[in-house]
Design a protein around this motif. Structure first.
Motif, short mmCIF file in Angstrom:
data_model
loop_
_atom_site.label_atom_id
_atom_site.label_comp_id
_atom_site.label_asym_id
_atom_site.label_seq_id
_atom_site.Cartn_x
_atom_site.Cartn_y
_atom_site.Cartn_z
N THR A 31 22.03 52.14 22.50
CA THR A 31 21.80 51.24 23.98
C THR A 31 21.07 49.95 24.16
O THR A 31 20.22 50.18 22.61
N PRO A 32 20.83 49.35 24.97
CA PRO A 32 20.33 48.12 24.76
C PRO A 32 18.71 49.11 25.08
O PRO A 32 17.36 48.62 24.62
N PHE A 33 18.51 50.41 25.46
CA PHE A 33 17.15 50.72 25.92
C PHE A 33 16.93 51.51 24.42
O PHE A 33 15.71 51.51 23.63
N GLY A 34 17.91 52.39 23.19
CA GLY A 34 17.96 52.65 22.25
C GLY A 34 17.45 51.48 21.71
O GLY A 34 16.59 52.06 20.38
N HIS A 35 17.77 50.43 21.43
CA HIS A 35 17.20 49.27 20.36
C HIS A 35 15.57 48.94 20.92
O HIS A 35 15.28 49.13 19.65
N ARG A 36 15.58 48.88 21.80
CA ARG A 36 14.39 48.44 22.50
C ARG A 36 13.10 50.09 21.89
O ARG A 36 12.56 49.26 21.31
N VAL A 37 13.15 50.94 21.62
CA VAL A 37 12.74 51.95 21.11
C VAL A 37 12.70 52.09 19.49
O VAL A 37 11.26 52.15 19.09
N LEU A 38 14.27 51.42 19.01
CA LEU A 38 13.41 50.97 17.73
C LEU A 38 12.04 50.69 17.53
O LEU A 38 12.09 49.83 16.84
N ALA A 39 12.57 49.01 18.31
CA ALA A 39 11.79 47.09 18.18
C ALA A 39 10.17 47.89 18.13
O ALA A 39 9.34 47.56 17.61
N GLY A 49 6.03 52.66 -1.80
CA GLY A 49 5.08 51.87 -0.84
C GLY A 49 5.46 51.52 -0.35
O GLY A 49 4.48 50.19 0.80
N ALA A 50 6.67 51.68 0.21
CA ALA A 50 7.42 51.08 1.89
C ALA A 50 6.65 51.72 2.91
O ALA A 50 6.37 52.98 3.12
N ALA A 51 6.61 50.69 4.28
CA ALA A 51 6.30 51.34 5.57
C ALA A 51 7.74 52.35 5.90
O ALA A 51 8.69 51.99 5.46
N LEU A 52 7.99 53.39 6.60
CA LEU A 52 9.05 53.84 6.98
C LEU A 52 8.82 54.50 8.50
O LEU A 52 8.47 54.97 9.39
N LEU A 53 10.01 53.59 8.97
CA LEU A 53 10.28 54.12 10.03
C LEU A 53 11.33 55.23 10.51
O LEU A 53 12.25 55.04 9.60
N ALA A 54 10.87 55.91 10.78
CA ALA A 54 11.38 57.27 11.44
C ALA A 54 12.34 57.51 11.97
O ALA A 54 11.96 58.62 13.54
N ALA A 55 13.10 56.92 12.70
CA ALA A 55 14.34 55.98 13.41
C ALA A 55 15.33 57.77 13.58
O ALA A 55 15.78 57.65 15.16
N ASP A 56 15.31 58.70 13.06
CA ASP A 56 16.53 59.50 13.38
C ASP A 56 15.70 61.08 14.43
O ASP A 56 15.82 61.00 14.72
N GLY A 57 14.61 60.54 13.71
CA GLY A 57 13.71 61.87 15.03
C GLY A 57 13.21 61.38 15.97
O GLY A 57 12.77 61.80 17.60
N LEU A 58 13.00 59.67 15.91
CA LEU A 58 12.29 58.88 16.93
C LEU A 58 13.88 59.23 18.52
O LEU A 58 13.25 59.35 19.25
#
Length: 227
Positions: A193-201, A162-171
């Motif tokens: 990159t900093p931009f990639g980290h920002r997308v994740l955040a 029942g966890a939240a999922l961050l679908a990072a690969d597709g994102l």
């Protein structure tokens, strides 16, 4: 719906170098310079009246077995209210650059074990982040044979727990296409990159809420970080 934390809560980030993001070699930056630290910045902006404690225990180079080995000290004893985990890309990477194979079965067994232990000890809410790869070379496309089943494991465990999922690969792969290429997101295909980290955040904070929103009269949206 986002995970809802009480106004006072402890949030633990766990994982490998992507979560670590130099926090170990620069101890004055205890949350690191990556998505974890950026997520904290955004959360504090969105929820200024909340008393949230953030801990980063990502360790560069970790595979799932390494994370399991340090789990009691670096997770169970911290009794988080929210546990965020991203682990798995090194299990794939070490197969191709060092011949160290982590079977999908052992990856799933160890991952399920760490989630069970922290859930039983603290009742923590869980946020699972897929391992990801944004290939920058033709050779890295072959890694998908090993990584994709790990992504499927994370998705199954998110459903099971029942966890939240961050679908990072597709994102992140979609973000790479939009930005003009993989190098804009992860220079080596793995480390953002900093931009990639920002997308994740920004994706991370969309999944978590705490206490009352910063503006209870308006829909809650994450403020954009500067490039």
């Amino acid at each position: 719906m986002p995970l809802q934390l009480p106004s006072r809560a402890t949030v633990l980030f766990q994982g490998d170098s992507i979560t670590d993001a130099d926090r170990v070699i620069h101890p004055t930056h205890e949350l690191g310079h990556g998505y974890a630290g950026m997520s904290v910045e955004l959360m504090r902006t969105l929820h200024p009246d909340s008393d949230l404690t953030f801990i980063n225990r990502g360790v560069s180079g970790d595979r799932i077995a390494d994370l399991r080995a340090r789990w009691h000290e670096d997770a169970v004893t911290l009794a988080p209210d929210l546990l965020s985990v991203m682990i798995g890309v090194n299990d794939t990477w070490r197969r191709y650059d060092g011949g160290l194979v982590t079977t999908i079965e052992s990856y799933e067994h160890d991952y399920r074990d760490i989630l069970t232990r922290v859930r039983e000890s603290s009742g923590a809410q869980l946020l699972l982040i897929e391992p990801f790869l944004v290939p920058v070379s033709s050779e890295q496309w072959a890694w998908r044979e090993d990584l994709d089943p790990r992504i499927h494991v994370v998705r199954r465990l998110a459903e099971e727990f029942g966890a939240a999922l961050l679908a990072a690969d597709g994102l992140l792969n979609q973000a790479a296409r939009s930005a003009g290429g993989a190098a804009h997101i992860a220079g080596d295909g793995v480390h953002p990159t900093p931009f990639g980290h920002r997308v994740l955040a920004e994706a991370w904070v969309e999944l978590v809420s705490a206490g009352a929103p910063a503006d209870a009269t308006a829909p809650e949206t994450a403020p954009a970080l500067e490039h």
